[in-house]
Enzyme design. Structure first.
Site, PDB file in Angstrom:
ATOM      1  N   ASP A 127       0.869  -1.183   0.000  1.00 28.20           N
ATOM      2  CA  ASP A 127       0.000   0.000   0.000  1.00 28.20           C
ATOM      3  C   ASP A 127       0.904   1.231   0.000  1.00 28.20           C
ATOM      4  O   ASP A 127       1.724   1.405   0.904  1.00 28.20           O
ATOM      5  CB  ASP A 127      -0.899  -0.007   1.240  1.00 28.20           C
ATOM      6  CG  ASP A 127      -2.056   0.974   1.126  1.00 28.20           C
ATOM      7  OD1 ASP A 127      -2.142   1.671   0.102  1.00 28.20           O
ATOM      8  OD2 ASP A 127      -2.865   1.029   2.062  1.00 28.20           O
ATOM      9  N   ASP A 130      -3.106   2.402  -5.881  1.00 26.81           N
ATOM     10  CA  ASP A 130      -1.967   2.441  -4.961  1.00 26.81           C
ATOM     11  C   ASP A 130      -1.889   1.236  -4.037  1.00 26.81           C
ATOM     12  O   ASP A 130      -1.181   1.276  -3.024  1.00 26.81           O
ATOM     13  CB  ASP A 130      -2.034   3.721  -4.110  1.00 26.81           C
ATOM     14  CG  ASP A 130      -3.277   3.782  -3.235  1.00 26.81           C
ATOM     15  OD1 ASP A 130      -4.251   3.062  -3.544  1.00 26.81           O
ATOM     16  OD2 ASP A 130      -3.274   4.538  -2.251  1.00 26.81           O
ATOM     17  N   GLU A 131      -2.550   0.143  -4.399  1.00 22.48           N
ATOM     18  CA  GLU A 131      -2.647  -0.983  -3.468  1.00 22.48           C
ATOM     19  C   GLU A 131      -2.796  -2.275  -4.255  1.00 22.48           C
ATOM     20  O   GLU A 131      -3.531  -2.334  -5.242  1.00 22.48           O
ATOM     21  CB  GLU A 131      -3.859  -0.766  -2.559  1.00 22.48           C
ATOM     22  CG  GLU A 131      -4.088  -1.802  -1.512  1.00 22.48           C
ATOM     23  CD  GLU A 131      -5.362  -1.518  -0.711  1.00 22.48           C
ATOM     24  OE1 GLU A 131      -5.613  -2.254   0.255  1.00 22.48           O
ATOM     25  OE2 GLU A 131      -6.113  -0.571  -1.065  1.00 22.48           O
TER      26      GLU A 131
END
Length: 476
Positions: free
Chosen positions: A11, A105-106
């Site tokens: 993350d 983003d993960e």
């Protein structure tokens, strides 16, 4: 459940805000909040410097401004976020062919599929170092034998850390955590559990499966009991199928003019098609969402005869759906989406029917009559300079908008590679020498990334691994 911590959850740390800090030297180490800036705006991401003041994602922007009045408040720049996300996801694919992106983003990564079952920590350290070298940004990583525990571990690792959950230590990690830690436990479920005296994960386990089934139903109760014991057999699934693509806007003031509603529907339809084409998809079902002045929310949809990514088709269909909704009292929010996605398109049936009419002069029965053309955008919207926008000036070069108002716009002239904050200049909003520009290439950001959280340092490849804790944390 695996016998080794080979499922990785990565993350990016405060992603949107961190990108802005990397791009704007004057904001490094300072509180930054990214999101909708209008009176009804919502925080998308807050930097760690802003979180110290209580600002967090999904908070009303007006509340955030009261908590952190001196923070920099910026609109999102999704183009640069997607560019950096592609770099990060490419690095993850080098570690394993089996990755499951959850957002820009993960992602989950199955390290066994990449042949790294022997030393997952080294892979995690290498990934974090590679991401920092390529983007100037930091990422937090959790390693565990399941997706549930890997995600919880990455949250504990924030910011800029690595947490490893060794097999056999799952209960020691989970037991003291609040029930909201577990997936599927939202406010309503948490309230049901609270009324039964269940506040922690350990208390879920002690309650027993039968009591949870009585409280929450068979599927939810049994699943929650298993998760509380750390049992999660979900595999990492590559290329999760996206069911729909949509965009929406909340307006600072309610829209009461139907011509303005049509204009906003057109604008949202264009944005939706851009995202659709960017994903290489097409869709059969057009959906319109309308939230009215009284917060009542209506959705209308229409399924086409074939998948399309034609902006004219999506626009005309969305217009027709919006026209069927009573908006006389005012509209707070509008959205346009496309569902029933496919990897191919077929010739636009509406355009084909209209071209047949033009060629052969047939009856127009069955062909939707075009709605009146949308009005041009209001001047104040068309010329609006929003904080965070990239600009270029013919004399002063590249910069970004710090703020605007009363016919003036303030620009800070700096680029990502600058070591010090740039100069500030103010111009009339209609200055012909000033124009919007695209963000600078990512390469310009590699030299100077945003600072880490106070008191942190970068983890090197050779950093030792604590082995004596149930959930070992590598301090950044």
């Amino acid at each position: 459940m695996r016998s080794a911590p080979t499922i990785l959850h990565l993350d990016m740390d405060a992603f949107f805000a961190a990108v802005e800090q990397a791009s704007k030297p004057s904001l490094r180490g300072k509180p930054v909040v990214v999101g909708g800036l209008g009176p009804r705006g919502v925080v998308s991401t807050a930097s760690y410097e802003a979180r110290v003041h209580g600002v967090h994602s999904a908070m009303a922007m007006a509340h955030a401004r009261r908590l952190a009045p001196h923070a920099a408040y910026l609109v999102p720049r999704f183009g640069i976020y997607r560019q950096i996300s592609e770099i990060v996801m490419a690095l993850l694919r080098e570690a394993s062919p089996l990755i499951e992106p959850l957002s820009v983003d993960e992602a989950f990564v199955d390290l066994e599929a990449g042949g790294h079952a022997g030393d997952p920590r080294a892979v995690a350290r290498g990934l974090r170092a590679d991401i920092r070298a390529a983007t100037g940004l930091t990422a937090s990583v959790g390693l565990a034998g399941s997706k549930l525990l890997a995600k919880i571990a990455s949250e504990k690792a924030k910011p800029d850390g690595l947490v490893v959950v060794e097999p056999g230590t799952e209960r020691a990690l989970l037991d003291p955590m609040p029930v909201r830690t577990l997936p599927g436990v939202g406010p309503a479920t948490a309230e049901h559990l609270r009324r039964a005296g269940i506040l922690t994960v350990a208390e879920i386990s002690r309650a027993g499966e039968g009591e949870l089934v009585r409280l929450l139903g068979k599927a939810h109760g049994a699943g929650l009991h298993a998760m509380a014991a750390g049992v999660d057999n979900r595999p990492v699934v590559a290329d999760r199928d996206v069911k729909s693509i949509s965009v929406e806007d909340t307006f600072d003031t309610d829209l009461t003019d139907r011509a303005h509603v049509r204009y906003e529907i057109d604008r949202l339809a264009e944005r939706c098609v851009q995202r659709l084409r960017g994903a290489g998809r097409s869709g059969r079902t057009v959906v319109v969402k309308v939230r009215r002045y009284d917060f009542s929310t209506l959705t209308r949809s229409e399924t086409l005869r074939a998948p399309t990514d034609d902006p004219a088709v999506v626009r005309e269909t969305a217009r027709r759906l919006a026209e069927a909704v009573d908006t006389t009292g005012g509209v707070r929010l509008l959205g346009v989406g496309v569902a029933g996605l496919a990897d191919f398109t077929q010739e636009d049936l509406f355009a084909h029917a209209e071209s047949e009419l033009a060629l052969h002069g047939g009856s127009d029965q069955g062909v939707p009559e075009p709605l009146p053309s949308s009005p041009p955008p209001a001047p104040e919207r068309a010329n609006r300079w929003l904080p965070g926008h990239d600009v270029v000036h013919e004399v002063h070069g590249a910069g970004w908008v710090q703020g605007s108002g009363v016919g003036r716009v303030t620009v800070r002239f700096e680029v990502p590679s600058d070591s010090r904050p740039g100069r500030v200049r103010t111009f009339p909003v209609d200055d012909p020498a000033l124009s919007r520009s695209d963000p600078l290439p990512l390469a310009a950001q590699r030299e100077h990334g945003p600072p880490g959280a106070p008191g942190t340092r970068h983890v090197s490849e050779a950093a030792p691994d604590p082995q004596d804790a149930p959930a070992a944390r590598e301090t950044p």
